[in-house]
Design a protein around this motif. Structure first.
Motif, PDB file in Angstrom:
ATOM      1  N   TYR A  89       0.830  -1.199   0.000  1.00  0.00           N
ATOM      2  CA  TYR A  89       0.000   0.000   0.000  1.00  0.00           C
ATOM      3  C   TYR A  89       0.865   1.249   0.000  1.00  0.00           C
ATOM      4  O   TYR A  89       1.897   1.320   0.685  1.00  0.00           O
ATOM      5  CB  TYR A  89      -0.917   0.009   1.228  1.00  0.00           C
ATOM      6  CG  TYR A  89      -1.813   1.221   1.300  1.00  0.00           C
ATOM      7  CD1 TYR A  89      -3.005   1.272   0.592  1.00  0.00           C
ATOM      8  CD2 TYR A  89      -1.458   2.329   2.087  1.00  0.00           C
ATOM      9  CE1 TYR A  89      -3.825   2.383   0.657  1.00  0.00           C
ATOM     10  CE2 TYR A  89      -2.284   3.436   2.148  1.00  0.00           C
ATOM     11  CZ  TYR A  89      -3.458   3.462   1.431  1.00  0.00           C
ATOM     12  OH  TYR A  89      -4.266   4.563   1.496  1.00  0.00           O
ATOM     13  N   LYS A  90       0.427   2.244  -0.783  1.00  0.00           N
ATOM     14  CA  LYS A  90       1.139   3.514  -0.840  1.00  0.00           C
ATOM     15  C   LYS A  90       0.274   4.623  -0.252  1.00  0.00           C
ATOM     16  O   LYS A  90      -0.927   4.696  -0.506  1.00  0.00           O
ATOM     17  CB  LYS A  90       1.516   3.848  -2.284  1.00  0.00           C
ATOM     18  CG  LYS A  90       2.531   2.873  -2.878  1.00  0.00           C
ATOM     19  CD  LYS A  90       2.946   3.267  -4.283  1.00  0.00           C
ATOM     20  CE  LYS A  90       3.985   2.297  -4.835  1.00  0.00           C
ATOM     21  NZ  LYS A  90       4.420   2.668  -6.205  1.00  0.00           N
ATOM     22  N   ILE A  91       0.902   5.475   0.516  1.00  0.00           N
ATOM     23  CA  ILE A  91       0.204   6.559   1.209  1.00  0.00           C
ATOM     24  C   ILE A  91      -0.348   7.547   0.176  1.00  0.00           C
ATOM     25  O   ILE A  91       0.284   7.826  -0.842  1.00  0.00           O
ATOM     26  CB  ILE A  91       1.153   7.252   2.191  1.00  0.00           C
ATOM     27  CG1 ILE A  91       1.655   6.238   3.226  1.00  0.00           C
ATOM     28  CG2 ILE A  91       0.479   8.437   2.871  1.00  0.00           C
ATOM     29  CD1 ILE A  91       2.755   6.778   4.120  1.00  0.00           C
ATOM     30  N   GLY A  92      -1.532   8.074   0.475  1.00  0.00           N
ATOM     31  CA  GLY A  92      -2.167   9.038  -0.415  1.00  0.00           C
ATOM     32  C   GLY A  92      -2.809  10.170   0.352  1.00  0.00           C
ATOM     33  O   GLY A  92      -2.938  10.125   1.591  1.00  0.00           O
ATOM     34  N   PRO A  93      -3.230  11.224  -0.349  1.00  0.00           N
ATOM     35  CA  PRO A  93      -3.898  12.358   0.313  1.00  0.00           C
ATOM     36  C   PRO A  93      -5.147  11.903   1.056  1.00  0.00           C
ATOM     37  O   PRO A  93      -5.944  11.121   0.547  1.00  0.00           O
ATOM     38  CB  PRO A  93      -4.240  13.290  -0.849  1.00  0.00           C
ATOM     39  CG  PRO A  93      -3.265  12.928  -1.936  1.00  0.00           C
ATOM     40  CD  PRO A  93      -3.045  11.458  -1.794  1.00  0.00           C
ATOM     41  N   TYR A  99      -3.874  17.615   0.759  1.00  0.00           N
ATOM     42  CA  TYR A  99      -4.209  17.380  -0.641  1.00  0.00           C
ATOM     43  C   TYR A  99      -2.984  17.369  -1.536  1.00  0.00           C
ATOM     44  O   TYR A  99      -3.026  16.849  -2.663  1.00  0.00           O
ATOM     45  CB  TYR A  99      -5.208  18.437  -1.116  1.00  0.00           C
ATOM     46  CG  TYR A  99      -4.631  19.826  -1.239  1.00  0.00           C
ATOM     47  CD1 TYR A  99      -4.196  20.308  -2.464  1.00  0.00           C
ATOM     48  CD2 TYR A  99      -4.520  20.668  -0.130  1.00  0.00           C
ATOM     49  CE1 TYR A  99      -3.670  21.589  -2.582  1.00  0.00           C
ATOM     50  CE2 TYR A  99      -3.994  21.928  -0.236  1.00  0.00           C
ATOM     51  CZ  TYR A  99      -3.576  22.392  -1.465  1.00  0.00           C
ATOM     52  OH  TYR A  99      -3.052  23.656  -1.584  1.00  0.00           O
ATOM     53  N   GLU A 100      -1.875  17.959  -1.075  1.00  0.00           N
ATOM     54  CA  GLU A 100      -0.630  17.926  -1.839  1.00  0.00           C
ATOM     55  C   GLU A 100       0.209  16.702  -1.512  1.00  0.00           C
ATOM     56  O   GLU A 100       1.298  16.532  -2.077  1.00  0.00           O
ATOM     57  CB  GLU A 100       0.183  19.190  -1.574  1.00  0.00           C
ATOM     58  CG  GLU A 100      -0.472  20.458  -2.109  1.00  0.00           C
ATOM     59  CD  GLU A 100       0.398  21.679  -1.879  1.00  0.00           C
ATOM     60  OE1 GLU A 100       1.376  21.590  -1.085  1.00  0.00           O
ATOM     61  OE2 GLU A 100       0.130  22.720  -2.499  1.00  0.00           O
ATOM     62  N   GLY A 101      -0.264  15.868  -0.612  1.00  0.00           N
ATOM     63  CA  GLY A 101       0.482  14.675  -0.236  1.00  0.00           C
ATOM     64  C   GLY A 101       1.572  14.932   0.782  1.00  0.00           C
ATOM     65  O   GLY A 101       2.493  14.121   0.906  1.00  0.00           O
ATOM     66  N   LYS A 102       1.465  16.030   1.541  1.00  0.00           N
ATOM     67  CA  LYS A 102       2.511  16.402   2.494  1.00  0.00           C
ATOM     68  C   LYS A 102       2.021  16.262   3.932  1.00  0.00           C
ATOM     69  O   LYS A 102       0.814  16.298   4.203  1.00  0.00           O
ATOM     70  CB  LYS A 102       2.973  17.839   2.262  1.00  0.00           C
ATOM     71  CG  LYS A 102       3.607  18.067   0.883  1.00  0.00           C
ATOM     72  CD  LYS A 102       4.040  19.510   0.719  1.00  0.00           C
ATOM     73  CE  LYS A 102       4.682  19.762  -0.642  1.00  0.00           C
ATOM     74  NZ  LYS A 102       5.106  21.174  -0.804  1.00  0.00           N
ATOM     75  N   ARG A 143       6.887  15.196   1.886  1.00  0.00           N
ATOM     76  CA  ARG A 143       5.985  14.673   0.857  1.00  0.00           C
ATOM     77  C   ARG A 143       5.985  13.147   0.954  1.00  0.00           C
ATOM     78  O   ARG A 143       6.925  12.478   0.523  1.00  0.00           O
ATOM     79  CB  ARG A 143       6.427  15.122  -0.528  1.00  0.00           C
ATOM     80  CG  ARG A 143       5.470  14.675  -1.649  1.00  0.00           C
ATOM     81  CD  ARG A 143       5.934  15.177  -2.998  1.00  0.00           C
ATOM     82  NE  ARG A 143       5.879  16.623  -3.060  1.00  0.00           N
ATOM     83  CZ  ARG A 143       4.792  17.328  -3.383  1.00  0.00           C
ATOM     84  NH1 ARG A 143       3.666  16.687  -3.651  1.00  0.00           N
ATOM     85  NH2 ARG A 143       4.825  18.644  -3.418  1.00  0.00           N
ATOM     86  N   LEU A 144       4.897  12.618   1.494  1.00  0.00           N
ATOM     87  CA  LEU A 144       4.798  11.186   1.720  1.00  0.00           C
ATOM     88  C   LEU A 144       3.849  10.489   0.749  1.00  0.00           C
ATOM     89  O   LEU A 144       3.789   9.256   0.743  1.00  0.00           O
ATOM     90  CB  LEU A 144       4.328  10.916   3.152  1.00  0.00           C
ATOM     91  CG  LEU A 144       5.195  11.498   4.277  1.00  0.00           C
ATOM     92  CD1 LEU A 144       4.626  11.108   5.625  1.00  0.00           C
ATOM     93  CD2 LEU A 144       6.641  11.050   4.132  1.00  0.00           C
ATOM     94  N   SER A 145       3.140  11.241  -0.049  1.00  0.00           N
ATOM     95  CA  SER A 145       2.208  10.627  -0.992  1.00  0.00           C
ATOM     96  C   SER A 145       2.969   9.789  -2.018  1.00  0.00           C
ATOM     97  O   SER A 145       3.977  10.223  -2.583  1.00  0.00           O
ATOM     98  CB  SER A 145       1.387  11.698  -1.711  1.00  0.00           C
ATOM     99  OG  SER A 145       0.481  11.113  -2.627  1.00  0.00           O
TER     100      SER A 145
END
Length: 375
Positions: free
Chosen positions: A85-89, A131-134, A144-146
């Motif tokens: 799984y990848k982190i998202g907003p 919303y920017e993935g941060k 930035r983790l998204s």
């Protein structure tokens, strides 16, 4: 004289009726009840579609065409080893820096509904990915983790904190999965949104989370919509091809719809024992099965030489005819597979048509003629 009239009147009436019967019988025998082009149609059959006889060559051609339609490229949907799984907003992260409890109280409180929480509407404490993935974290600043996995995000945070903390020991995990979702609808017990979490969201996993298939579900008609494209999935066909449906990976925004078997009916009418609408068995129903479930061809009025299948195809209406009196006709009827919305029609025999026509012209005439002819 009165006695003579009473004696010869039934005979005259009988002769007239017999003449009408003979004329009607000749007319019906010559015309029959076949599906023919109407008057005025040209030689190419512009008025009515041509009738194709059901033969072994036609069955083979239909099978090849059906296989071409079924060979839809689904290879890019099948993944042998699903990625992590990848982190998202929108995701909420739980971050703990051991031996530094002062950094644990700086997480943001999620204001929206937590999808995975047991209590609906309960806010989940943690660090919200914007919303920017941060994510904002003390000493580390904006990260930035998204698009990163939990391990990649933890390593990035450790490298940032190492500038201020000696050998930081960090635990990072996704506390609430809110960035990726799929929607499942149709013949499942619990349709609706499903959040994609650390367990790979495969097709079987989605169906299992939805409570499984309803008894009315058609396993051969599962539609998957992704990026304005539609994929038709047949679970039985996948298994026969050696493809595990559990390897069909779903992505964020996918819409899965399980169609009902009631949407794939075949209609049987005409001279059968029990005309009815039949439900296909997971997309499969042969002509022989359709006739059998309808009680078969009527032995009194049906014409076994004229069994028709009317099909609405993209290129136009197609009509197929089976002569059930030929040798091997039952085997061909078993091999001829029907399509949804097909109409199976059994025409009446010439004798049945003659009897009905006479009954309409002279109601009760046949009964009176037979009764008058008796001594």
């Amino acid at each position: 004289m009165g006695m003579i009239m009473k004696t010869h009147l039934p005979v005259r009436w009988t002769c007239c009726v017999m003449l009408l019967i003979a004329a009607a019988l000749c007319s019906c025998a010559s015309s029959g009840s076949r599906i023919e082009a109407p008057a005025g149609a040209d030689a190419e059959g512009a008025g009515a579609p041509p009738t194709q006889m059901i033969t072994e060559q036609l069955i083979l051609a239909e099978k090849q065409q059906r296989e071409r339609r079924a060979n839809q490229d689904l290879s890019h949907l099948v993944v042998a080893e699903p990625p992590p799984y990848k982190i998202g907003p929108g995701d909420i992260l739980a971050i703990v820096v051991w031996d530094h409890p002062e950094l644990a109280g700086h997480g943001m409180i999620a204001s929206s509904i937590n999808v995975d929480a047991g209590t609906p509407g309960a806010p989940a404490p943690g660090f919200v990915v914007d919303y920017e993935g941060k994510v904002q974290f003390p000493f580390a600043g904006s990260l930035r983790l998204s698009g990163l996995t939990e391990e990649q995000a933890r390593n990035l945070l450790v490298s940032r904190l190492a500038r201020y903390i000696a050998q930081p020991n960090v635990t990072l995990r996704v506390q609430s999965y809110r960035s990726n979702r799929i929607y499942i609808d149709g013949e499942v017990r619990e349709p609706g949104l499903q959040a994609i979490n650390d367990i790979p969201m495969t097709l079987l996993e989605a169906l299992n989370r939805a409570g499984g298939l309803q008894p009315t579900a058609d396993q051969s008609r599962i539609a998957l919509e992704r990026d304005k494209k539609r994929y038709d999935i047949d679970l039985r066909d996948l298994v026969q091809k050696g493809v595990n449906p559990g390897n069909v990976l779903l992505l964020n925004g996918d819409v899965v719809r399980v169609h009902s078997r009631d949407e794939s009916k075949v209609f049987v009418s005409g001279e059968v024992v029990s005309p009815k609408a039949l439900t296909m068995h997971n997309g499969r129903l042969s002509l022989n099965e359709a006739l059998g479930e309808s009680g078969g061809i009527s032995p009194l009025t049906g014409d076994a030489r004229q069994v028709y299948v009317v099909r609405k195809a993209p290129e136009g209406t197609r009509i197929f005819q089976l002569d059930a009196r030929q040798t091997g006709a039952l085997a061909m009827a078993e091999a001829f597979e029907l399509h949804p919305k097909d109409l199976v029609y059994v025409a009446a025999s010439p004798l049945a048509n003659w009897h009905r026509s006479l009954s309409l012209l002279f109601p009760g005439a046949l009964t009176q003629a037979v009764g008058a002819a008796r001594p």
